[in-house]
Design a protein around this motif. Structure first.
Motif, PDB file in Angstrom:
ATOM      1  N   VAL A 126       6.447 -10.350   7.659  1.00  0.00           N
ATOM      2  CA  VAL A 126       5.609  -9.736   6.618  1.00  0.00           C
ATOM      3  C   VAL A 126       6.411  -9.498   5.346  1.00  0.00           C
ATOM      4  N   PHE A 135       1.537 -14.635   5.032  1.00  0.00           N
ATOM      5  CA  PHE A 135       1.578 -13.168   5.092  1.00  0.00           C
ATOM      6  C   PHE A 135       0.521 -12.662   6.072  1.00  0.00           C
ATOM      7  N   TRP A 139       0.946 -10.608   9.402  1.00  0.00           N
ATOM      8  CA  TRP A 139       0.271  -9.302   9.406  1.00  0.00           C
ATOM      9  C   TRP A 139      -0.560  -9.135  10.667  1.00  0.00           C
ATOM     10  N   GLU A 140      -1.317 -10.206  11.016  1.00  0.00           N
ATOM     11  CA  GLU A 140      -2.176 -10.141  12.197  1.00  0.00           C
ATOM     12  C   GLU A 140      -1.348 -10.166  13.478  1.00  0.00           C
ATOM     13  N   CYS A 170      -7.146  -1.765  12.288  1.00  0.00           N
ATOM     14  CA  CYS A 170      -6.310  -2.842  11.754  1.00  0.00           C
ATOM     15  C   CYS A 170      -7.169  -3.929  11.145  1.00  0.00           C
ATOM     16  N   THR A 174      -7.570  -5.431   7.391  1.00  0.00           N
ATOM     17  CA  THR A 174      -7.318  -6.830   7.053  1.00  0.00           C
ATOM     18  C   THR A 174      -8.497  -7.450   6.304  1.00  0.00           C
ATOM     19  N   PHE A 219      -4.090  -2.034   2.433  1.00  0.00           N
ATOM     20  CA  PHE A 219      -2.741  -1.628   2.818  1.00  0.00           C
ATOM     21  C   PHE A 219      -2.712  -0.157   3.203  1.00  0.00           C
ATOM     22  N   LYS A 222      -3.171   0.526   6.875  1.00  0.00           N
ATOM     23  CA  LYS A 222      -1.958   0.354   7.683  1.00  0.00           C
ATOM     24  C   LYS A 222      -1.001   1.517   7.450  1.00  0.00           C
ATOM     25  N   THR A 254       5.024  -1.142   6.157  1.00  0.00           N
ATOM     26  CA  THR A 254       4.642  -2.464   5.654  1.00  0.00           C
ATOM     27  C   THR A 254       3.415  -2.330   4.753  1.00  0.00           C
ATOM     28  N   GLY A 258       3.322  -3.918   1.125  1.00  0.00           N
ATOM     29  CA  GLY A 258       2.249  -4.781   0.641  1.00  0.00           C
ATOM     30  C   GLY A 258       1.683  -4.265  -0.676  1.00  0.00           C
TER      31      GLY A 258
END
Lengths: 663, 303
Positions: A126, A135, A139-140, A170, A174, A219, A222, A254, A258
């Protein structure tokens, strides 16, 4: 770059090795731990090289996926995140090996190392990825690997629920990111971050406005901003402690990474972005610590504290952005520097605290603060390191937490003393917020440390805990040492961040260097005063020792007001300790009290308990998802499980499309 | 460091316990008593330093370390605070943050030492202490930030050198508002009426006193001396904002500041003679009031 590639390769090969050797779980787990440590050490060295050297190294390999490219790069901004990811990754792996020693599910443990390696590798991915598609893949992968780690003990219903909440949160996050990258990629004509950054300066305000909101939401989920934090207090307690440490210490950062990376792609920040970040930071910081105060479960308490610390980081970012948009360069540099250093610091002390909580959980068999007590005598190393972590997270000098908060304060006071009106208002808000958060954090951690480690054991659990093994003690001692080290070497650490700060602000490093050099002298004074303080404490200790040398020093029971039968259950508990503070803030008071009052001449047994559920989960998300489920359940009528009907749907859909196409 | 700095550095260490004496004499005067001597606090410190100690079996090293660390912190804070317009021994940009956080460390160790005894009384005091100080902290820092805005610097020494009685002409209301906020913080942090009653004998109603019930001998001497120093240091902050006398002669300035400190002692004595302690649930409102005063001072500066 080579080192970081070796690090990635070691982690992934280790993961594959774990799966291949899963027939021999002990060896498989050893392979997993060894490769995790080796990979992390390589990555950590690479991170330091990039941060100190200030160079950007990149690697680009064509990829057959449309719009994608294997474009990796390591610049100082990535390095600030890479160092804690790999540093904490290695220490948590060592701790985890000891933590899982003798676990009955050997096969599950071995497999967890596959997910652990994958999690660390994907976090590295990431921060290195420079292509939106790459990315998102990283990320996933990160989300899935951590989901499997969270649901390690999937036999328990609570763990399964936590896992599901985490997975859903999550993916909702996303979804915002997909929209963000689609908008930016369409403008730039490429999914490469460099191209996005280039076209960023020309973005019209109508586009960059929405892009900022999407980035903040995506972001922010997260990172755990309030009100999109609900997964945090569920997922962190459910995971094994070394995984909680890694997730809370670095994975949520993260999100911050991001956000910073995308801010650089959106052109010059509009003033309201800074205000938005500052407001988000203040709300997350203050509510985070208030919710933390109300908890009795040690890991849940720490999880809410992550929300608070993410808030502090975001206050720094907000001060920085406001400084940038109003041209107060010095304020901006110190705001960003404080935020970035707090990223690093929070990884260290939150990692330490979660590992300590794991040792308590492992040793005493319960994480309920109200059932513990007196553990400092029984688990001295865990106790001392937890105390250092607690002092650091409260931002007390001379430890590392103070240094990063001091940088933000320094920026804010600089703004207050010599800036136009608007910047001053923001700076005062930051100062008041940080002061309140600091005071409340002190309340929270005196409660946590005091009730768990001091006093008398409140239940059988705490009477004979088995102490932490050496594999668990060493990482805790190492992290505690780093807390002290960063605190005492602050005048060296702060200017070292100049390159990363310049990267975050999207400016040449000269200005950042000048801004941070202004902070060196105050930091040197702080360290000097701290050293004087340590000397003073030693002098006082010597004085006390001399005074008491020839006198009687007695031992007795604690003063109990003349009561003849005191018991350990009469001690103040976590709930009673937090009650006066929580009473002051009715906004955060979602506490339910359950009590059976004594009645009659010979009262029957009485009881009292408190429980504080998440306000947002109770009042917003649960009703919202319930209502959504009700509305969507209408579609169930079309689902009978009969294949013939489904074939009919298909045929009907085809005919409709055909008619539509012929028109 | 010149002679003046050294003098002002030593002043709090020598004079702080006398301030307690002035407060007690004032209270005795209002009650029509003769009262204890002004130097009583020194006698008590001397007596305690010559005693042995008793420790609870429940306690650990945290209990023994608390008084020492607390005293060291407040001594450093005393070295950071300027007196009578003379620069303090230690002065650097943003030293006021370190100043505030040193008191934070002191509170942290005092609270932990209290919790180490396992007594519910001391837990009660500790819990109240952290609750009230969490609210006092923003009031203190925002108040100081207002002074920093007024004087254009963020070091305690520069800030107080930048103030003079002439400041009242153009920013009088700001000084009065910040002074009000700092007075509330001063009374809260030093456990005086209307927040806490230093003379109470009932453990259930105490805040600061109950946290140190189990300390004895030299440890208790450290605590008493630390409390006296804290009273002096926070008091000096207050008098420099409210009565910034600058004659141009350092000796006169220091003498004026000493008179102001004595005046503050009398004021505290009068407050304690005239009013009772607030109910505990009311205290947060008082502290919110202090935050509002500080914020209002700021608004006046920004207009």
């Amino acid at each position: 770059m080579i080192l970081s590639l070796i690090s990635l390769a070691a982690l992934m090969l280790g993961g594959v090795l774990v799966v291949l050797t899963k027939g021999a779980p002990v060896w498989s787990a050893r392979a997993g731990v060894a490769s995790a440590v080796a990979g992390c050490v390589c990555g950590c060295i690479a991170g330091f090289q990039a941060l100190v050297g200030g160079r950007t190294e990149s690697l680009e390999i064509p990829w057959s996926v449309p719009g994608g490219a294997l474009h990796l790069a390591l610049d100082p901004l990535s390095a600030v995140f890479l160092i804690p990811i790999t540093g904490l990754g290695a220490l948590c792996a060592i701790y985890g090996a000891a933590y899982f020693q003798g676990h009955r599910d050997a096969k599950g443990v071995a497999l967890s190392w596959f997910h652990y390696n994958l999690l660390v590798a994907s976090m590295i991915g990431v921060v290195l990825a420079r292509n939106a598609l790459l990315f998102l893949v990283a990320w996933e992968t990160m989300a899935l690997a951590s989901f499997f780690l969270v649901s390690f003990e999937h036999g328990k219903a609570t763990v399964r629920t936590a896992g599901w909440i985490y997975l859903i949160a999550c993916h909702l996050g996303t979804a915002f990111l997909l929209a963000l990258f689609a908008i930016l990629g369409e403008r730039a004509g490429s999914l490469d971050f460099a191209a996005m950054a280039q076209s960023g300066a020309a973005l019209p305000a109508s586009v960059s406005r929405w892009a900022f909101v999407l980035a903040l939401l995506g972001f922010g989920t997260k990172a755990g901003y309030i009100p999109v934090h609900v997964w945090l207090p569920e997922a962190h307690p459910a995971a094994p402690s070394h995984v909680s440490a890694l997730m809370s210490g670095v994975m949520i950062k993260t999100g911050i990474y991001g956000l910073l990376r995308m801010l650089a792609c959106l052109g010059a920040p509009a003033p309201w972005w800074g205000w938005c970040l500052l407001g988000t930071g203040l709300v997350s910081g203050i509510l985070g610590v208030l919710f933390a105060l109300a908890q009795h479960d040690i890991k849940r308490l720490l999880a809410y504290h992550s929300v608070e610390n993410i808030g502090i980081i975001t206050i720094g970012l907000g001060v920085g952005c406001i400084g940038l948009s109003y041209g107060a360069q010095g304020v901006a540099v110190l705001g960003f520097a404080g935020a970035l250093l707090h990223v690093l610091n929070h990884a260290v002390f939150k990692g330490l605290l979660f590992l300590g909580a794991g040792a308590v959980l492992h040793g005493a068999g319960t994480g309920d603060i109200d059932h513990l007590g007196g553990l400092l005598k029984r688990m001295p190393v865990t106790g001392v390191t937890f105390l250092i972590g607690s002092a650091a997270i409260c931002g007390l000098p001379p430890l590392n937490g103070f240094v990063s908060e001091f940088l933000i304060y320094l920026g804010a006071f600089q703004g207050v003393a010599s800036s136009p009106g608007v910047v001053v208002a923001a700076c005062v808000a930051a100062i008041a917020g940080l002061a309140l958060i600091g005071g409340l954090a002190a309340a929270c951690f005196t409660k946590a440390f005091g009730v768990i480690f001091l006093g008398e054991p409140r239940s059988e659990h705490a009477v004979h805990p088995h102490p932490a093994s050496r594999g668990m003690r060493v990482p805790m001692l190492a992290l505690a040492a780093v807390c002290v080290l960063i605190g005492l070497s602050a005048p060296v650490v702060a200017p070292g961040l100049a390159n990363a700060v310049a990267g975050a602000m999207n400016t040449p490093p000269g200005a950042a260097r000048a801004g941070l050099n202004a902070a060196v002298s105050p930091l040197a004074w702080v360290v000097g005063v701290s050293a004087a303080g340590l000397a003073l404490i030693l002098v006082l200790a010597a004085l006390r020792k001399r005074l008491l040398a020839a006198r009687t020093v007695g031992a007795a029971g604690t003063w109990d007001c003349g009561y003849v039968r005191p018991t350990a259950r009469m001690q103040y508990t976590a709930s009673s300790f937090a009650q006066p503070v929580l009473d002051v803030f009715p906004l955060a008071r979602g506490t339910r009290y359950r009590q059976v009052q004594p009645a009659g001449v010979l009262p029957a047994p009485v009881s009292f308990s408190t429980e504080t559920k998440d306000l947002f989960r109770n009042r917003f998300y649960e009703p919202f998802f319930k209502r959504t489920a009700e509305v969507l359940s209408w579609f169930r009528r079309a689902q009978h499980g009969r294949v013939q009907l489904y074939v009919l749907y298909l045929a009907l859909a085809l005919i409709v499309l055909l008619v539509f196409g012929l028109k | 460091m010149n002679v003046l700095s050294l003098t002002t550095l030593l002043l709090p260490f020598v004079c702080a316990p006398a301030l307690l004496g002035i407060i007690n004499k004032t209270k005795a005067f209002f009650a029509g008593r003769k009262g204890v001597p002004v130097l009583q606090a020194y006698f008590e410190l001397w007596k305690l330093l010559h005693k042995g100690a008793v420790y609870s079996r429940t306690t650990t090293w945290v209990f023994r370390a608390g008084p020492m660390i607390g005293l060291a912190c407040v001594m450093l804070a005393a070295a950071l605070a300027p007196f009578g317009g003379v620069r303090s021994a230690i002065a650097f940009p943003c030293d006021l943050i370190l100043f505030a956080y040193l008191f934070g460390v002191m509170r942290f160790v005092t609270v932990l030492a209290a919790l180490d005894t396992g007594s519910s009384f001391e837990g009660m005091g500790a819990s109240r202490e952290v609750a009230f100080s969490a609210l006092a902290e923003p009031a203190l820092l925002v108040g100081l930030a207002a002074v920093a805005r007024l004087t254009g610097s963020c070091s305690l020494s520069d800030m107080f050198q930048g103030l003079s009685l002439g400041t009242y002409l153009h920013a009088g209301p700001v000084l009065v508002l910040v002074g009000g906020a700092l007075l509330i913080v001063f009374l809260t942090e030093n456990a005086r009426i209307p927040v806490d009653d230093p003379n109470t004998h009932l453990e259930l109603t105490m805040i600061h006193e109950v946290m140190v019930l189990d300390h004895s001998g030299p440890d208790f001497a450290f605590i008493l001396y630390g409390a006296a120093l804290k009273l002096w240091v926070l008091g000096s902050l207050l008098i420099h904002v409210v009565a910034p006398v600058r004659t141009g002669h350092a000796g006169l300035d220091i003498a004026a500041a000493l008179c102001a400190m004595a005046g503050l002692g009398v004021l505290v004595g009068i407050i304690e003679s005239c009013m009772a302690r607030l109910r505990l649930v009311r205290v947060p409102r008082l502290l919110m009031g202090a935050v509002v005063l500080s914020a209002l001072a700021f608004v006046l500066l920004l207009r």
